[in-house]
Design a protein around this motif. Structure first.
Motif, PDB file in Angstrom:
ATOM      1  N   THR A  35       0.851  -1.188   0.000  1.00 42.16           N
ATOM      2  CA  THR A  35       0.000   0.000   0.000  1.00 42.16           C
ATOM      3  C   THR A  35       0.888   1.240   0.000  1.00 42.16           C
ATOM      4  OG1 THR A  35      -0.095   0.137   2.408  1.00 42.16           O
ATOM      5  CG2 THR A  35      -1.778  -1.216   1.320  1.00 42.16           C
ATOM      6  N   ARG A  36       0.281   2.373  -0.252  1.00 34.80           N
ATOM      7  CA  ARG A  36       1.033   3.624  -0.245  1.00 34.80           C
ATOM      8  C   ARG A  36       1.620   3.893   1.136  1.00 34.80           C
ATOM      9  NH1 ARG A  36      -1.650   8.728  -2.962  1.00 34.80           N
ATOM     10  NH2 ARG A  36      -1.393   7.284  -4.670  1.00 34.80           N
ATOM     11  N   ALA A  37       0.877   3.576   2.179  1.00 37.48           N
ATOM     12  CA  ALA A  37       1.369   3.781   3.544  1.00 37.48           C
ATOM     13  C   ALA A  37       2.572   2.887   3.835  1.00 37.48           C
ATOM     14  CB  ALA A  37       0.250   3.502   4.541  1.00 37.48           C
ATOM     15  N   GLN A  38       2.558   1.652   3.339  1.00 40.54           N
ATOM     16  CA  GLN A  38       3.686   0.753   3.543  1.00 40.54           C
ATOM     17  C   GLN A  38       4.933   1.260   2.818  1.00 40.54           C
ATOM     18  OE1 GLN A  38       1.702  -2.772   2.125  1.00 40.54           O
ATOM     19  NE2 GLN A  38       1.653  -3.670   4.173  1.00 40.54           N
ATOM     20  N   VAL A  39       4.748   1.768   1.606  1.00 40.94           N
ATOM     21  CA  VAL A  39       5.878   2.293   0.845  1.00 40.94           C
ATOM     22  C   VAL A  39       6.457   3.513   1.549  1.00 40.94           C
ATOM     23  CG1 VAL A  39       6.550   3.374  -1.336  1.00 40.94           C
ATOM     24  CG2 VAL A  39       5.071   1.373  -1.340  1.00 40.94           C
ATOM     25  N   ARG A  40       5.592   4.380   2.055  1.00 36.93           N
ATOM     26  CA  ARG A  40       6.073   5.567   2.778  1.00 36.93           C
ATOM     27  C   ARG A  40       6.802   5.166   4.055  1.00 36.93           C
ATOM     28  NH1 ARG A  40       1.103   9.864   2.113  1.00 36.93           N
ATOM     29  NH2 ARG A  40       1.539  10.334  -0.066  1.00 36.93           N
ATOM     30  N   ALA A  41       6.280   4.150   4.765  1.00 38.04           N
ATOM     31  CA  ALA A  41       6.931   3.684   5.988  1.00 38.04           C
ATOM     32  C   ALA A  41       8.315   3.118   5.674  1.00 38.04           C
ATOM     33  CB  ALA A  41       6.070   2.636   6.676  1.00 38.04           C
ATOM     34  N   GLU A  42       8.430   2.372   4.568  1.00 37.77           N
ATOM     35  CA  GLU A  42       9.736   1.841   4.176  1.00 37.77           C
ATOM     36  C   GLU A  42      10.701   2.967   3.812  1.00 37.77           C
ATOM     37  OE1 GLU A  42       9.904  -1.227   1.282  1.00 37.77           O
ATOM     38  OE2 GLU A  42       8.541  -2.527   2.364  1.00 37.77           O
ATOM     39  N   LEU A  43      10.214   3.979   3.110  1.00 41.59           N
ATOM     40  CA  LEU A  43      11.072   5.113   2.749  1.00 41.59           C
ATOM     41  C   LEU A  43      11.566   5.829   3.999  1.00 41.59           C
ATOM     42  CD1 LEU A  43      12.367   7.008   0.700  1.00 41.59           C
ATOM     43  CD2 LEU A  43      10.219   8.279   0.642  1.00 41.59           C
ATOM     44  N   ILE A  44      10.686   6.043   4.950  1.00 40.86           N
ATOM     45  CA  ILE A  44      11.082   6.699   6.193  1.00 40.86           C
ATOM     46  C   ILE A  44      12.117   5.854   6.928  1.00 40.86           C
ATOM     47  CG2 ILE A  44      10.243   7.348   8.495  1.00 40.86           C
ATOM     48  CD1 ILE A  44       7.645   8.265   7.061  1.00 40.86           C
ATOM     49  N   GLU A  45      11.909   4.543   6.916  1.00 41.00           N
ATOM     50  CA  GLU A  45      12.854   3.639   7.564  1.00 41.00           C
ATOM     51  C   GLU A  45      14.237   3.727   6.910  1.00 41.00           C
ATOM     52  OE1 GLU A  45      12.653  -0.960   9.173  1.00 41.00           O
ATOM     53  OE2 GLU A  45      11.405  -0.365   7.499  1.00 41.00           O
ATOM     54  N   GLN A  64      23.502   0.482  -0.109  1.00 42.03           N
ATOM     55  CA  GLN A  64      23.851  -0.810   0.486  1.00 42.03           C
ATOM     56  C   GLN A  64      24.002  -0.702   1.992  1.00 42.03           C
ATOM     57  OE1 GLN A  64      27.317  -1.787  -1.787  1.00 42.03           O
ATOM     58  NE2 GLN A  64      26.147  -2.714  -3.450  1.00 42.03           N
ATOM     59  N   GLN A  65      24.629   0.370   2.473  1.00 41.88           N
ATOM     60  CA  GLN A  65      24.781   0.557   3.913  1.00 41.88           C
ATOM     61  C   GLN A  65      23.421   0.747   4.584  1.00 41.88           C
ATOM     62  OE1 GLN A  65      27.464   3.857   4.187  1.00 41.88           O
ATOM     63  NE2 GLN A  65      29.293   2.595   3.891  1.00 41.88           N
ATOM     64  N   ALA A  66      22.576   1.563   3.987  1.00 44.82           N
ATOM     65  CA  ALA A  66      21.247   1.795   4.555  1.00 44.82           C
ATOM     66  C   ALA A  66      20.434   0.505   4.507  1.00 44.82           C
ATOM     67  CB  ALA A  66      20.529   2.906   3.801  1.00 44.82           C
ATOM     68  N   GLY A  67      20.547  -0.261   3.431  1.00 51.33           N
ATOM     69  CA  GLY A  67      19.834  -1.528   3.335  1.00 51.33           C
ATOM     70  C   GLY A  67      20.266  -2.513   4.402  1.00 51.33           C
ATOM     71  N   ALA A  68      21.559  -2.553   4.692  1.00 50.98           N
ATOM     72  CA  ALA A  68      22.057  -3.432   5.751  1.00 50.98           C
ATOM     73  C   ALA A  68      21.529  -3.006   7.114  1.00 50.98           C
ATOM     74  CB  ALA A  68      23.577  -3.441   5.744  1.00 50.98           C
ATOM     75  N   ILE A  69      21.496  -1.700   7.352  1.00 52.66           N
ATOM     76  CA  ILE A  69      20.986  -1.188   8.627  1.00 52.66           C
ATOM     77  C   ILE A  69      19.505  -1.504   8.773  1.00 52.66           C
ATOM     78  CG2 ILE A  69      20.508   0.930   9.930  1.00 52.66           C
ATOM     79  CD1 ILE A  69      23.142   2.042   8.735  1.00 52.66           C
ATOM     80  N   VAL A  70      18.740  -1.305   7.713  1.00 49.40           N
ATOM     81  CA  VAL A  70      17.301  -1.601   7.749  1.00 49.40           C
ATOM     82  C   VAL A  70      17.078  -3.090   7.998  1.00 49.40           C
ATOM     83  CG1 VAL A  70      15.212  -1.692   6.321  1.00 49.40           C
ATOM     84  CG2 VAL A  70      16.588   0.378   6.367  1.00 49.40           C
ATOM     85  N   ALA A  71      17.855  -3.936   7.338  1.00 48.31           N
ATOM     86  CA  ALA A  71      17.703  -5.382   7.527  1.00 48.31           C
ATOM     87  C   ALA A  71      18.037  -5.783   8.962  1.00 48.31           C
ATOM     88  CB  ALA A  71      18.606  -6.121   6.545  1.00 48.31           C
ATOM     89  N   GLN A  72      19.073  -5.184   9.544  1.00 44.91           N
ATOM     90  CA  GLN A  72      19.426  -5.483  10.932  1.00 44.91           C
ATOM     91  C   GLN A  72      18.323  -5.050  11.882  1.00 44.91           C
ATOM     92  OE1 GLN A  72      23.127  -3.465  11.483  1.00 44.91           O
ATOM     93  NE2 GLN A  72      24.357  -5.081  10.535  1.00 44.91           N
ATOM     94  N   ARG A  73      17.779  -3.877  11.650  1.00 46.12           N
ATOM     95  CA  ARG A  73      16.702  -3.381  12.521  1.00 46.12           C
ATOM     96  C   ARG A  73      15.458  -4.259  12.413  1.00 46.12           C
ATOM     97  NH1 ARG A  73      17.176   3.158  11.463  1.00 46.12           N
ATOM     98  NH2 ARG A  73      19.155   3.440  12.558  1.00 46.12           N
ATOM     99  N   ARG A  74      15.119  -4.683  11.203  1.00 40.61           N
ATOM    100  CA  ARG A  74      13.954  -5.552  11.020  1.00 40.61           C
ATOM    101  C   ARG A  74      14.173  -6.907  11.674  1.00 40.61           C
ATOM    102  NH1 ARG A  74      12.210  -4.448   4.713  1.00 40.61           N
ATOM    103  NH2 ARG A  74      11.455  -2.322   5.053  1.00 40.61           N
ATOM    104  N   ALA A  75      15.391  -7.426  11.571  1.00 40.66           N
ATOM    105  CA  ALA A  75      15.696  -8.708  12.210  1.00 40.66           C
ATOM    106  C   ALA A  75      15.610  -8.582  13.732  1.00 40.66           C
ATOM    107  CB  ALA A  75      17.076  -9.188  11.784  1.00 40.66           C
ATOM    108  N   ALA A  76      16.078  -7.469  14.270  1.00 38.15           N
ATOM    109  CA  ALA A  76      16.014  -7.257  15.713  1.00 38.15           C
ATOM    110  C   ALA A  76      14.567  -7.139  16.179  1.00 38.15           C
ATOM    111  CB  ALA A  76      16.807  -6.010  16.097  1.00 38.15           C
TER     112      ALA A  76
END
Length: 90
Positions: A35-45, A64-76
């Motif tokens: 959804t648009r809200a999900q895309v906006r939430a991902e962009l903010i993340e 790549q650095q931001a993607g790694a940080i986002v993946a770590q936060r989601r895993a946590a």
């Protein structure tokens, strides 16, 4: 225009149609489209992780650095059982 050139032209047109249809194919997502809200939430993340979409000089490393940080936060969050943990986009 002779018959051979029409056959070649028809084959070329068919090949172009097939390749353009294959290029538009999207991978199957069982969860459905975002959804648009999900895309906006991902962009903010991603922005909070340090991604700058206007930084074209350091583009691959920045993303790549931001993607790694986002993946770590989601895993946590997923490990902690947080209800806001989103599945990674595919």
């Amino acid at each position: 225009m002779n018959t051979l050139s029409r056959v070649v032209l028809g084959g070329l047109a068919a090949a172009c149609c097939f390749t353009s249809a294959a290029a538009l194919a999207q991978p199957y997502n069982a969860q459905g489209p975002l959804t648009r809200a999900q895309v906006r939430a991902e962009l903010i993340e991603w922005l909070q992780a340090g991604y700058d979409p206007l930084d074209w000089i350091d583009y691959p490393q920045n993303a790549q650095q931001a993607g790694a940080i986002v993946a770590q936060r989601r895993a946590a969050r997923a490990a902690a059982g947080a209800p806001g943990a989103m599945a990674p986009a595919q």
